[in-house]
Motif scaffolding. Structure first.
Motif, PDB file in Angstrom:
ATOM      1  N   MET A  18      -8.264   4.212  -1.906  1.00 18.27           N
ATOM      2  CA  MET A  18      -8.627   4.520  -0.525  1.00 18.27           C
ATOM      3  C   MET A  18      -8.622   6.013  -0.210  1.00 18.27           C
ATOM      4  SD  MET A  18      -6.575   1.368   1.317  1.00 18.27           S
ATOM      5  CE  MET A  18      -6.904   1.928   2.980  1.00 18.27           C
ATOM      6  N   SER A  34       0.803  -1.227   0.000  1.00 18.71           N
ATOM      7  CA  SER A  34       0.000   0.000   0.000  1.00 18.71           C
ATOM      8  C   SER A  34       0.830   1.269   0.000  1.00 18.71           C
ATOM      9  CB  SER A  34      -0.918   0.010   1.222  1.00 18.71           C
ATOM     10  OG  SER A  34      -0.163   0.144   2.426  1.00 18.71           O
ATOM     11  N   TYR A  36     -16.690  -0.084   3.122  1.00 25.34           N
ATOM     12  CA  TYR A  36     -17.103  -0.420   4.480  1.00 25.34           C
ATOM     13  C   TYR A  36     -18.045   0.641   5.035  1.00 25.34           C
ATOM     14  CZ  TYR A  36     -13.924   3.088   6.487  1.00 25.34           C
ATOM     15  OH  TYR A  36     -13.311   4.272   6.816  1.00 25.34           O
ATOM     16  N   GLY A  88     -16.225   5.418   2.587  1.00 32.96           N
ATOM     17  CA  GLY A  88     -15.703   4.204   3.208  1.00 32.96           C
ATOM     18  C   GLY A  88     -15.047   3.241   2.240  1.00 32.96           C
ATOM     19  N   ARG A  89     -14.051   3.699   1.525  1.00 29.76           N
ATOM     20  CA  ARG A  89     -13.346   2.789   0.622  1.00 29.76           C
ATOM     21  C   ARG A  89     -12.187   2.118   1.363  1.00 29.76           C
ATOM     22  NH1 ARG A  89     -14.277   7.343  -2.694  1.00 29.76           N
ATOM     23  NH2 ARG A  89     -12.085   7.987  -2.528  1.00 29.76           N
ATOM     24  N   CYS A  90     -12.049   0.826   1.160  1.00 28.47           N
ATOM     25  CA  CYS A  90     -11.019   0.057   1.857  1.00 28.47           C
ATOM     26  C   CYS A  90     -10.405  -0.949   0.890  1.00 28.47           C
ATOM     27  CB  CYS A  90     -11.612  -0.662   3.070  1.00 28.47           C
ATOM     28  SG  CYS A  90     -12.848  -1.940   2.663  1.00 28.47           S
ATOM     29  N   ALA A 139     -18.404  -4.817   5.551  1.00 28.46           N
ATOM     30  CA  ALA A 139     -17.695  -4.528   4.304  1.00 28.46           C
ATOM     31  C   ALA A 139     -18.226  -5.376   3.161  1.00 28.46           C
ATOM     32  CB  ALA A 139     -16.201  -4.777   4.485  1.00 28.46           C
ATOM     33  N   ALA A 187      -2.456   3.412   8.058  1.00 27.74           N
ATOM     34  CA  ALA A 187      -3.656   2.614   7.808  1.00 27.74           C
ATOM     35  C   ALA A 187      -3.725   1.516   8.864  1.00 27.74           C
ATOM     36  CB  ALA A 187      -3.631   2.004   6.407  1.00 27.74           C
ATOM     37  N   ILE A 224     -10.004  -5.842   7.000  1.00 33.65           N
ATOM     38  CA  ILE A 224      -9.987  -4.829   5.950  1.00 33.65           C
ATOM     39  C   ILE A 224      -8.905  -3.807   6.275  1.00 33.65           C
ATOM     40  CG2 ILE A 224     -12.436  -5.112   5.414  1.00 33.65           C
ATOM     41  CD1 ILE A 224     -12.947  -2.447   6.916  1.00 33.65           C
ATOM     42  N   LEU A 225      -8.347  -3.204   5.256  1.00 33.23           N
ATOM     43  CA  LEU A 225      -7.343  -2.153   5.426  1.00 33.23           C
ATOM     44  C   LEU A 225      -8.034  -0.806   5.271  1.00 33.23           C
ATOM     45  CD1 LEU A 225      -4.241  -1.657   5.797  1.00 33.23           C
ATOM     46  CD2 LEU A 225      -4.129  -1.439   3.300  1.00 33.23           C
ATOM     47  N   ARG A 226      -8.030  -0.018   6.359  1.00 35.96           N
ATOM     48  CA  ARG A 226      -8.665   1.300   6.352  1.00 35.96           C
ATOM     49  C   ARG A 226      -7.606   2.377   6.531  1.00 35.96           C
ATOM     50  NH1 ARG A 226     -13.989   2.080   9.955  1.00 35.96           N
ATOM     51  NH2 ARG A 226     -12.667   1.584  11.745  1.00 35.96           N
TER      52      ARG A 226
END
Length: 217
Positions: free
Chosen positions: A172, A22, A132, A100-102, A141, A57, A48-50
């Motif tokens: 993201m 990332s 999410y 809320g994009r992950c 999600a 993140a 999930i990766l937020r």
């Protein structure tokens, strides 16, 4: 479509892989990470990766099956996939697309063709575009899917929206328009499909041998 997947990369290896892919300077896992899973099904917890900032993140657990912000509970069909073609307009997903994009990690996923399950992977950790919602601490999600492309289109007409490493932050952290540029089929280089054990059809089965045809062990 993606209704079952595998994640056996866990603990420090998953944190390291998330940072490498990332580009975030710091990856945390404040609630811990799940054990290795070989048959992840909708409604179960997934990591999930937020994004927390442009530099940091976090890997966090989320129910696989989006619960829109306006819904009071998790009743009804689990929204575990969201079509890229309509995700910006559909009431169930449009708010999550904006806010809320992950990214969702997997080592591969299962797809069925003529009732035979196939294990699809690249041999490396894969990242998939996701959305999410956080409803008072209940995080849920869904995965973005697109039209399938070679070499996967013979198995099913849909596939997850795979993210190349350079696309993760665009998805993201980018503006809505920058993220919308990624609502097209993602890279499929290196993907291979091999027959899997039909026992994967039962969600209670969760062991490494599922990745091979029945009778090899």
């Amino acid at each position: 479509m993606c209704g079952r997947f595998v994640l056996f990369t866990t603990e420090d290896a998953l944190i390291q892989a998330a940072g490498d892919a990332s580009g975030f300077a710091r990856i945390t896992a404040p609630q811990g990470l799940p054990r290795a899973r070989y048959n992840v099904a909708p409604t179960t917890p997934i990591p999930i990766l937020r994004a927390q900032s442009a530099q940091e993140a976090s890997l966090e657990p989320a129910r696989w099956g989006l619960i829109p912000h306006w819904k009071q509970d998790d009743s009804g069909p689990a929204l575990f996939n969201a079509r890229a073609e309509t995700v910006r307009e559909k009431p169930s997903f449009r708010s999550a697309f904006r806010h809320g994009r992950c990214a969702i990690p997997m080592d591969g996923y299962y797809e069925w063709h003529n009732k035979q399950p196939y294990w699809i992977s690249t041999g490396e950790l894969i990242w998939v575009a996701g959305l999410y919602e956080d409803n008072d601490g209940q995080v849920s999600a869904t995965m973005i899917t697109t039209e399938a492309r070679e070499p996967l289109d013979w198995i099913h007409h849909r596939m997850p929206r795979f993210l190349a490493a350079e696309q993760i932050q665009q998805w993201m952290l980018g503006s809505d328009e920058e993220a919308a540029q990624l609502l097209i089929p993602g890279p499929t280089q290196g993907f291979e499909a091999q027959p899997a054990d039909p026992a994967v059809g039962n969600v209670r089965n969760d062991y490494p041998e599922l990745l091979q045809p029945a009778g090899l062990f």
